[in-house]
Scaffold this motif. Structure first.
Motif, mmCIF file in Angstrom:
data_model
loop_
_atom_site.group_PDB
_atom_site.id
_atom_site.type_symbol
_atom_site.label_atom_id
_atom_site.label_comp_id
_atom_site.label_asym_id
_atom_site.label_seq_id
_atom_site.Cartn_x
_atom_site.Cartn_y
_atom_site.Cartn_z
ATOM 1 N N ASN A 61 0.850 -1.184 0.000
ATOM 2 C CA ASN A 61 0.000 0.000 0.000
ATOM 3 C C ASN A 61 0.891 1.241 0.000
ATOM 4 N N ALA A 62 0.336 2.360 -0.436
ATOM 5 C CA ALA A 62 1.074 3.625 -0.421
ATOM 6 C C ALA A 62 1.000 4.227 0.971
ATOM 7 N N LEU A 63 2.096 4.140 1.707
ATOM 8 C CA LEU A 63 2.187 4.786 3.020
ATOM 9 C C LEU A 63 2.912 6.114 2.915
ATOM 10 N N SER A 64 3.555 6.354 1.778
ATOM 11 C CA SER A 64 4.272 7.599 1.534
ATOM 12 C C SER A 64 4.097 7.955 0.067
ATOM 13 N N GLY A 65 4.752 9.018 -0.366
ATOM 14 C CA GLY A 65 4.675 9.400 -1.763
ATOM 15 C C GLY A 65 3.373 10.097 -2.116
ATOM 16 N N PRO A 66 3.087 10.259 -3.423
ATOM 17 C CA PRO A 66 1.924 11.050 -3.849
ATOM 18 C C PRO A 66 0.583 10.471 -3.434
ATOM 19 N N GLY A 67 0.520 9.169 -3.177
ATOM 20 C CA GLY A 67 -0.750 8.573 -2.758
ATOM 21 C C GLY A 67 -0.836 8.291 -1.281
ATOM 22 N N GLY A 68 0.211 8.646 -0.526
ATOM 23 C CA GLY A 68 0.248 8.284 0.879
ATOM 24 C C GLY A 68 -0.873 8.882 1.705
ATOM 25 N N SER A 69 -1.179 10.149 1.478
ATOM 26 C CA SER A 69 -2.219 10.796 2.285
ATOM 27 C C SER A 69 -3.586 10.192 2.029
ATOM 28 N N VAL A 70 -3.793 9.656 0.824
ATOM 29 C CA VAL A 70 -5.066 9.029 0.483
ATOM 30 C C VAL A 70 -5.118 7.582 0.953
ATOM 31 N N CYS A 71 -4.034 6.830 0.690
ATOM 32 C CA CYS A 71 -4.084 5.375 0.856
ATOM 33 C C CYS A 71 -3.662 4.871 2.227
ATOM 34 N N ALA A 72 -2.747 5.548 2.889
ATOM 35 C CA ALA A 72 -2.268 5.048 4.181
ATOM 36 C C ALA A 72 -3.389 4.825 5.193
ATOM 37 N N PRO A 73 -4.399 5.707 5.278
ATOM 38 C CA PRO A 73 -5.457 5.492 6.274
ATOM 39 C C PRO A 73 -6.213 4.170 6.120
ATOM 40 N N PHE A 74 -6.249 3.600 4.915
ATOM 41 C CA PHE A 74 -6.955 2.333 4.729
ATOM 42 C C PHE A 74 -6.304 1.226 5.551
ATOM 43 N N THR A 75 -4.986 1.071 5.411
ATOM 44 C CA THR A 75 -4.322 -0.010 6.147
ATOM 45 C C THR A 75 -4.104 0.344 7.611
ATOM 46 N N GLU A 76 -4.037 1.624 7.937
ATOM 47 C CA GLU A 76 -3.988 1.995 9.355
ATOM 48 C C GLU A 76 -5.273 1.535 10.051
ATOM 49 N N ALA B 269 -5.853 -1.379 12.876
ATOM 50 C CA ALA B 269 -6.532 -1.071 14.140
ATOM 51 C C ALA B 269 -7.587 -2.126 14.455
ATOM 52 N N TYR B 270 -8.330 -2.545 13.437
ATOM 53 C CA TYR B 270 -9.354 -3.574 13.668
ATOM 54 C C TYR B 270 -8.714 -4.906 14.027
ATOM 55 N N PHE B 271 -7.664 -5.293 13.308
ATOM 56 C CA PHE B 271 -6.982 -6.553 13.616
ATOM 57 C C PHE B 271 -6.377 -6.518 15.029
ATOM 58 N N ASP B 272 -5.845 -5.366 15.435
ATOM 59 C CA ASP B 272 -5.307 -5.236 16.795
ATOM 60 C C ASP B 272 -6.404 -5.489 17.829
ATOM 61 N N MET B 273 -7.590 -4.937 17.579
ATOM 62 C CA MET B 273 -8.692 -5.127 18.508
ATOM 63 C C MET B 273 -9.103 -6.600 18.570
ATOM 64 N N VAL B 274 -9.164 -7.258 17.408
ATOM 65 C CA VAL B 274 -9.506 -8.682 17.366
ATOM 66 C C VAL B 274 -8.452 -9.497 18.113
ATOM 67 N N THR C 270 -10.907 5.408 6.387
ATOM 68 C CA THR C 270 -10.713 4.619 7.599
ATOM 69 C C THR C 270 -11.854 3.645 7.841
ATOM 70 N N VAL C 271 -13.079 4.054 7.573
ATOM 71 C CA VAL C 271 -14.204 3.139 7.786
ATOM 72 C C VAL C 271 -14.173 2.013 6.758
ATOM 73 N N PHE C 272 -13.798 2.315 5.508
ATOM 74 C CA PHE C 272 -13.684 1.243 4.519
ATOM 75 C C PHE C 272 -12.535 0.309 4.890
ATOM 76 N N GLY C 273 -11.423 0.858 5.344
ATOM 77 C CA GLY C 273 -10.304 0.018 5.767
ATOM 78 C C GLY C 273 -10.692 -0.912 6.891
ATOM 79 N N CYS C 274 -11.478 -0.415 7.831
ATOM 80 C CA CYS C 274 -11.976 -1.262 8.909
ATOM 81 C C CYS C 274 -12.908 -2.329 8.355
ATOM 82 N N ALA C 275 -13.753 -1.961 7.403
ATOM 83 C CA ALA C 275 -14.679 -2.932 6.808
ATOM 84 C C ALA C 275 -13.927 -4.031 6.061
#
Length: 387
Positions: free
Chosen positions: A43-58, A62-67, A312-317
């Motif tokens: 996933n893009a955690l940095s670079g031109p797509g980082g601000s858009v894409c990083a929140p998905f895997t963050e 977070a959900y996996f940590d809770m599980v 973030t909500v889609f990433g959690c889903a």
């Protein structure tokens, strides 16, 4: 989300991947030990797509940590590995190969068509499940691959759901469209025209711009001259900000409504656009926004300090649906996971509409939530079917 040139480059990388990645035992328990299930994604955690894409895997993390904190799933902890590709197709391919060498059970989540284009065929060849990427690429689900499952309605399909909803709410009218030159934009324009005419409206014209266009004043002036009742925005979040700001500056907002695809639910758009457009906005979303306060996703995001938006909500889903599939599997093998997915029907949850997969349909949803916006706050007001 990218230009057509990037699509070609990403697809060219598939040949290199295929040469390096032979078939594996897709039915085995690869990636599963006595105590862990190993999954990954690039996933893009940095670079031109980082601000858009990083929140998905963050959010997925977070959900996996809770599980995991609650004992895991099926007696296993989830080991989720995310490698940064900086929104670059070549790096995404290299990351995929590295993850494959570590025997991943499945690739889960992520964001970006530039990564999905080479990953999907290579993972299919290697018989590794690739689940729920946020990518507007028809080739992910059509034709159906036995190993690739979608959760994001294509942007052209989101438009097919938005137009009849808006016409029902505010009456039919004339429609103009602004689109980025990315995969499916021509289909999106065709669908917008067809939906407009079917609803008794008039499709005026469209403007297609490259992703990352700096100045949207000429587009705003063209829209002002056309004086449409509705404007459809099929663009990335940053481009949509520049377009909306230009429309406000030129006094060119449409009369009845602005219909936006789900990229406008991410923080990039929400945090920066001119809010004078808020009363006009109807935005499609594959997830309910915000998530219900007592839902697992709301709790996971709050615990991780992540604000709720479309990313973030889609990433959690993405993570939640993977956990549901593991719980439903008769055995923890890739075959067991795929069999569970092909029989999966999940009633509407706190974040997702009804999800249903079959062997012949790997696009899990056939509706979108309609969002309104008030002072940067999204509210779900309806569910609209994709006609």
């Amino acid at each position: 989300m990218r230009t057509r040139t990037s699509v070609t480059a990403a697809m060219a990388a598939v040949a290199l991947v295929s040469a390096a990645c032979g078939s594996t035992d897709g039915g085995g328990a690869t990636g599963v030990s006595e105590s862990t299930i190993k999954i990954g994604i690039t996933n893009a955690l940095s670079g031109p797509g980082g601000s858009v894409c990083a929140p998905f895997t963050e959010a997925s993390s977070a959900y996996f940590d809770m599980v995991n904190d609650d004992g895991g799933v099926a007696g296993h902890q989830i080991d989720y590995q995310v490698l940064d590709d900086a929104y670059d197709a070549t790096r995404a391919v290299a990351n995929m190969r590295e993850l494959m060498s570590e025997d991943m059970f499945a690739f889960v989540g992520g964001c970006g068509t530039i990564q999905a284009a080479p990953l999907a065929p290579a993972l299919t060849k290697s018989k590794i499940p690739y689940l729920f990427p946020y990518a507007g690429l028809r080739e992910l689900v059509d034709p159906v691959s036995p190993y690739v499952y979608g959760l994001l309605p294509l942007y052209e399909d989101q438009i097919k759901a938005l137009v009849p909803y808006a016409f029902e709410e505010k009456g039919a009218g004339s429609v103009y469209m602004a689109a980025n030159e990315w995969p499916g934009y021509d289909d999106a324009i065709d669908n917008a025209k067809a939906a407009t005419e079917q609803g008794g409206g008039t499709f005026l014209d469209s403007q297609v711009t490259k992703l990352g266009t700096a100045d949207y004043t000429p587009v705003a002036l063209a829209i002002k001259d056309a004086q449409p009742d509705y404007l459809i925005i099929d663009q990335g979040g940053a481009d949509a900000v520049k377009l909306v700001d230009a429309l406000v500056a030129q006094g060119a907002l449409p009369k009845k409504g602005i219909l936006g695809v789900s990229t406008l639910t991410t923080g990039v758009f929400l945090e920066s656009h001119n809010t004078a457009a808020d009363p006009l906005l109807y935005i499609a979303s594959p997830v309910r926004l915000p998530a219900e306060p007592d839902s697992a996703c709301a709790k996971a995001l709050e615990a991780a300090g992540l604000a709720q938006d479309g990313a973030t909500v889609f990433g959690c889903a993405q993570a939640e649906l993977f956990v549901r599939a593991v719980e439903a599997a008769d055995d923890l093998t890739r075959d067991g996971l795929l069999q569970a997915l092909n029989q999966m029907t999940v009633e509407e949850t706190a974040v997702l509409p009804e999800v249903a997969f079959t062997e012949d349909d790997h696009m899990g949803v056939d509706s979108v939530y309609v969002q309104t916006l008030d002072r940067r706050k999204l509210t779900t007001v309806a569910t609209s079917p994709i006609e």
